[in-house]
Design a protein around this motif. Structure first.
Motif, PDB file in Angstrom:
ATOM      1  N   GLU A   1     -33.455  -3.473 -36.387  1.00  0.00           N
ATOM      2  CA  GLU A   1     -33.822  -2.093 -35.457  1.00  0.00           C
ATOM      3  C   GLU A   1     -35.197  -2.566 -34.565  1.00  0.00           C
ATOM      4  N   GLN A   2     -36.140  -3.304 -35.364  1.00  0.00           N
ATOM      5  CA  GLN A   2     -37.456  -3.735 -34.678  1.00  0.00           C
ATOM      6  C   GLN A   2     -36.774  -4.436 -33.250  1.00  0.00           C
ATOM      7  N   ILE A   3     -35.945  -5.580 -33.593  1.00  0.00           N
ATOM      8  CA  ILE A   3     -35.623  -6.231 -32.348  1.00  0.00           C
ATOM      9  C   ILE A   3     -34.974  -5.511 -31.351  1.00  0.00           C
ATOM     10  N   MET A   4     -34.195  -4.299 -31.568  1.00  0.00           N
ATOM     11  CA  MET A   4     -33.270  -3.461 -30.601  1.00  0.00           C
ATOM     12  C   MET A   4     -34.468  -2.923 -29.604  1.00  0.00           C
ATOM     13  N   ASP A   5     -35.439  -2.668 -30.265  1.00  0.00           N
ATOM     14  CA  ASP A   5     -36.758  -1.768 -29.851  1.00  0.00           C
ATOM     15  C   ASP A   5     -37.921  -2.582 -28.918  1.00  0.00           C
ATOM     16  N   SER A   6     -37.536  -3.755 -28.992  1.00  0.00           N
ATOM     17  CA  SER A   6     -38.423  -5.110 -28.261  1.00  0.00           C
ATOM     18  C   SER A   6     -38.398  -4.611 -26.615  1.00  0.00           C
ATOM     19  N   ARG A   7     -39.703  -4.407 -26.202  1.00  0.00           N
ATOM     20  CA  ARG A   7     -39.903  -4.313 -24.559  1.00  0.00           C
ATOM     21  C   ARG A   7     -39.807  -5.682 -23.812  1.00  0.00           C
ATOM     22  N   ASN A   8     -40.464  -6.843 -24.568  1.00  0.00           N
ATOM     23  CA  ASN A   8     -40.863  -7.900 -24.064  1.00  0.00           C
ATOM     24  C   ASN A   8     -39.512  -8.787 -23.900  1.00  0.00           C
ATOM     25  N   ASN A   9     -38.747  -8.638 -25.011  1.00  0.00           N
ATOM     26  CA  ASN A   9     -37.456  -9.524 -25.047  1.00  0.00           C
ATOM     27  C   ASN A   9     -36.319  -8.638 -25.603  1.00  0.00           C
ATOM     28  N   PRO A  10     -36.065  -7.563 -24.482  1.00  0.00           N
ATOM     29  CA  PRO A  10     -34.903  -6.549 -24.783  1.00  0.00           C
ATOM     30  C   PRO A  10     -33.564  -7.209 -25.332  1.00  0.00           C
ATOM     31  N   ALA A  11     -33.179  -6.414 -26.004  1.00  0.00           N
ATOM     32  CA  ALA A  11     -31.702  -6.888 -26.720  1.00  0.00           C
ATOM     33  C   ALA A  11     -30.675  -6.883 -25.591  1.00  0.00           C
ATOM     34  N   ALA A  12     -30.615  -6.086 -24.518  1.00  0.00           N
ATOM     35  CA  ALA A  12     -29.654  -6.076 -23.673  1.00  0.00           C
ATOM     36  C   ALA A  12     -29.423  -7.359 -22.914  1.00  0.00           C
ATOM     37  N   ALA A  13     -30.631  -8.077 -22.957  1.00  0.00           N
ATOM     38  CA  ALA A  13     -30.407  -9.403 -21.909  1.00  0.00           C
ATOM     39  C   ALA A  13     -30.524 -10.703 -22.812  1.00  0.00           C
ATOM     40  N   ASN A  14     -31.222 -10.470 -24.098  1.00  0.00           N
ATOM     41  CA  ASN A  14     -31.490 -11.451 -24.961  1.00  0.00           C
ATOM     42  C   ASN A  14     -30.867 -11.731 -26.188  1.00  0.00           C
ATOM     43  N   THR A  15     -29.850 -10.840 -26.325  1.00  0.00           N
ATOM     44  CA  THR A  15     -28.934 -11.153 -27.865  1.00  0.00           C
ATOM     45  C   THR A  15     -27.625 -11.195 -27.179  1.00  0.00           C
ATOM     46  N   ILE A  16     -26.671 -11.735 -28.238  1.00  0.00           N
ATOM     47  CA  ILE A  16     -25.244 -11.911 -27.684  1.00  0.00           C
ATOM     48  C   ILE A  16     -24.490 -11.675 -29.183  1.00  0.00           C
ATOM     49  N   LEU A  17     -23.560 -10.955 -29.483  1.00  0.00           N
ATOM     50  CA  LEU A  17     -22.569 -10.860 -30.314  1.00  0.00           C
ATOM     51  C   LEU A  17     -21.119 -11.283 -30.111  1.00  0.00           C
ATOM     52  N   GLY A  18     -20.599 -11.801 -30.998  1.00  0.00           N
ATOM     53  CA  GLY A  18     -19.339 -12.150 -30.819  1.00  0.00           C
ATOM     54  C   GLY A  18     -18.358 -11.612 -31.879  1.00  0.00           C
ATOM     55  N   PHE A  19     -17.198 -10.515 -31.328  1.00  0.00           N
ATOM     56  CA  PHE A  19     -16.381 -10.077 -32.306  1.00  0.00           C
ATOM     57  C   PHE A  19     -14.990 -10.502 -32.258  1.00  0.00           C
ATOM     58  N   ASP A  20     -14.395 -10.619 -33.408  1.00  0.00           N
ATOM     59  CA  ASP A  20     -12.934 -11.067 -33.324  1.00  0.00           C
ATOM     60  C   ASP A  20     -12.152  -9.970 -32.983  1.00  0.00           C
ATOM     61  N   PRO A  21     -10.762 -10.073 -32.863  1.00  0.00           N
ATOM     62  CA  PRO A  21      -9.827  -9.402 -32.466  1.00  0.00           C
ATOM     63  C   PRO A  21      -9.701  -7.795 -33.230  1.00  0.00           C
ATOM     64  N   GLN A  22     -10.373  -8.087 -34.760  1.00  0.00           N
ATOM     65  CA  GLN A  22     -10.386  -6.808 -35.491  1.00  0.00           C
ATOM     66  C   GLN A  22     -11.669  -6.000 -35.249  1.00  0.00           C
ATOM     67  N   GLY A  23     -12.446  -6.369 -34.501  1.00  0.00           N
ATOM     68  CA  GLY A  23     -13.979  -5.842 -34.135  1.00  0.00           C
ATOM     69  C   GLY A  23     -14.880  -6.098 -35.260  1.00  0.00           C
ATOM     70  N   ILE A  24     -14.586  -7.283 -36.063  1.00  0.00           N
ATOM     71  CA  ILE A  24     -15.758  -7.828 -36.913  1.00  0.00           C
ATOM     72  C   ILE A  24     -16.623  -8.839 -36.034  1.00  0.00           C
ATOM     73  N   ALA A  25     -17.930  -8.582 -36.275  1.00  0.00           N
ATOM     74  CA  ALA A  25     -18.828  -9.388 -35.787  1.00  0.00           C
ATOM     75  C   ALA A  25     -18.801 -10.937 -36.451  1.00  0.00           C
ATOM     76  N   ARG A  26     -18.532 -11.862 -35.680  1.00  0.00           N
ATOM     77  CA  ARG A  26     -18.508 -13.121 -36.365  1.00  0.00           C
ATOM     78  C   ARG A  26     -19.471 -14.115 -35.898  1.00  0.00           C
ATOM     79  N   ALA A  27     -20.370 -13.782 -34.933  1.00  0.00           N
ATOM     80  CA  ALA A  27     -21.509 -14.763 -34.650  1.00  0.00           C
ATOM     81  C   ALA A  27     -22.607 -13.986 -33.760  1.00  0.00           C
ATOM     82  N   TYR A  28     -23.802 -14.529 -33.791  1.00  0.00           N
ATOM     83  CA  TYR A  28     -24.652 -13.892 -32.915  1.00  0.00           C
ATOM     84  C   TYR A  28     -25.831 -15.007 -32.297  1.00  0.00           C
ATOM     85  N   GLY A  29     -26.451 -14.683 -31.395  1.00  0.00           N
ATOM     86  CA  GLY A  29     -27.704 -15.501 -30.931  1.00  0.00           C
ATOM     87  C   GLY A  29     -28.568 -14.564 -30.459  1.00  0.00           C
TER      88      GLY A  29
END
Length: 341
Positions: free
Chosen positions: A53-81
Motif C-alpha cells: 500500500e505504501q508503494i502504491m502511494d509513492s510520488r517519487n516512484n509511482p507504481a503506474a510507471a515503476n512496477t509490473i505484474l504478470g498474470f497467468d490466463p486464470q488471472g493469478i499473479a505469477r511474477a512482479y518487478g
C-alpha cells in the motif's frame, strides 16, 4: 498493457503472462504472490499488503510507471518487478519475484530485462529534456546468500557482487552491556516531534557510507510509517545544550515473521551517530537501550544488519556488544547501456 499513462516498456517481458502495472485493486493478488514465494524461499523478511500500500502511494516512484505484474490466463499473479530511484541518485534498485511454480521457465530472465529497460528509461527521464548528459545507468539488486537460484540468474546476466552484509543476532537472555552517556547528552524515546530532526541527522551520519543517498521526506515517510515500525522501542540521543540529534536507533518488529521463525525479534532498522559526536560511546548506549526495550517488550533476540566494510567500525562494535552473524546477503550491480535520445 495498461500503464495508466506511465512509460511503456519496449517489449512485453514474456508473452505467456499478461503484464501491466500494479493497481490498488491488485494488492491482494500481489501480496499473495509474494507470500507464496516466501513460503518456499524462506527469506528473512518479505513485503506484505501494508508495505505494498505504501508503494502504491509513492510520488517519487509511482507504481503506474515503476512496477509490473504478470498474470497467468486464470488471472493469478505469477511474477512482479519494481524499480526505485532517487532523481539525482547514481543507481536504481530493483526487486521482484517469480512464483515458485513458474521458476525455471525463463520468466525471471525476462523480468530482469524489464527491470534493466526501466532503469535505462528512468535515468533518461531524470536527466531531463534540456540536453543534459545521461549518467551511465546502474541497476542494483539484493539477495540473501541462501538463494542460489538468484545468484545464478544475476551472474549469468552480467551482474557482479559489490557488497556483503551480515545479519547479526544477540540473545536477550544475556546481560545487557554497561554503557553510560556523557553528562551533556540525554536519551529520549523517538516520536513525531523528532521525525524531521532524525531524518536530517541520518542524512548527515550516512554521508560517508558506501551506497547511501540522502532520504527526502517521502523516503523518510517509508521509514517512520513502516507498518512494522516501533517508535516505543526506538531511542534518540540529544545534545542537551543545543537539542541537536547526536544519534538514533530506530526499531521495527515483525510479529507475523515471529510465527514462522520461531522467535520474537527486535530489529534495529537504522542506527547512526553524527560524525562530530562519534567516539563518545553513543552507539553503545543506543544498542544497550534497544536491548532493554526489546526485552521488556517480550522479545527473544536483538538483531540488525551491517555492511561488512562499514567505515565506522560498526561490525567490531556489534561483536563487542554480543552480536553474532547468522546470515549474509549481497548487493549486485550492473552498468547498463544508456537509452538513446
Amino acid at each position: 498493457m495498461n500503464y495508466d499513462g506511465g512509460p511503456q516498456p519496449r517489449q512485453v517481458p514474456d508473452s505467456r503472462l499478461v503484464w501491466r502495472a500494479a493497481e490498488h485493486s491488485d494488492l491482494d493478488a500481489w501480496a499473495a504472490l509474494i507470500a507464496r514465494t516466501a513460503a518456499v524461499e524462506q527469506p528473512v523478511w518479505f513485503e506484505r499488503r501494508a508495505d505494498l500500500e505504501q508503494i502504491m502511494d509513492s510520488r517519487n516512484n509511482p507504481a503506474a510507471a515503476n512496477t509490473i505484474l504478470g498474470f497467468d490466463p486464470q488471472g493469478i499473479a505469477r511474477a512482479y518487478g519494481r524499480i526505485t530511484k532517487n532523481r539525482d541518485g547514481d543507481k536504481a534498485v530493483g526487486s521482484g519475484c517469480v512464483d515458485p511454480a513458474w521458476q525455471g521457465t525463463g520468466i525471471g530472465t525476462a523480468l530482469l530485462g524489464w527491470l534493466e529497460q526501466r532503469t535505462r528509461d528512468r535515468f533518461a527521464e531524470d536527466a531531463g529534456d534540456a540536453g543534459d548528459v545521461v549518467p551511465r545507468p546502474r541497476l542494483r539488486l539484493y539477495m540473501e546468500q541462501q538463494h542460489q537460484h538468484q545468484a545464478a540468474l544475476f551472474a549469468g546476466s552480467g551482474y557482479g557482487i559489490v557488497r556483503y552484509y551480515n545479519e547479526m543476532h544477540r540473545p536477550l537472555s544475556e546481560a545487557v552491556p554497561h554503557a553510560v552517556l556523557d553528562p551533556g547528552l540525554e536519551l529520549v524515546t523517538f516520536g513525531p516531534a523528532l521525525h524531521e530532526p532524525v531524518r536530517l541527522a541520518h542524512n548527515a551520519a550516512f554521508e560517508d557510507h558506501w551506497g547511501s543517498e540522502p532520504r527526502d521526506e517521502e523516503a523518510w515517510g517509508f521509514v517512520v510509517n513502516d507498518p512494522q515500525a516501533r517508535p516505543d522501542l526506538s531511542g534518540v540521543v540529544l545534545d542537551r545544550s543545543t537539542g541537536t540529534v547526536a544519534g538514533y536507533q530506530l526499531a521495527t518488529h515483525d510479529a507475523e515473521g515471529a510465527l514462522t521463525r520461531g522467535f520474537r525479534e527486535g530489529y534495529t532498522e537504522l542506527l547512526g551517530v553524527r560524525r562530530e559526536f562519534r567516539g563518545r560511546g553513543i552507539a553503545q548506549v543506543l544498542l544497550a537501550d534497544a536491548m532493554r526495550r526489546f526485552a521488556a517488550a517480550g522479545m527473544d533476540v536483538a538483531s540488525l544488519d551491517v555492511d561488512s566494510e562499514n567505515p565506522t567500525g560498526a561490525l567490531a562494535l556489534y561483536v563487542k556488544m554480543g552480536y553474532t552473524a547468522v546470515n549474509r546477503s549481497m548487493a549486485w550491480d550492473k552498468e547498463i547501456e544508456p537509452a538513446t535520445r
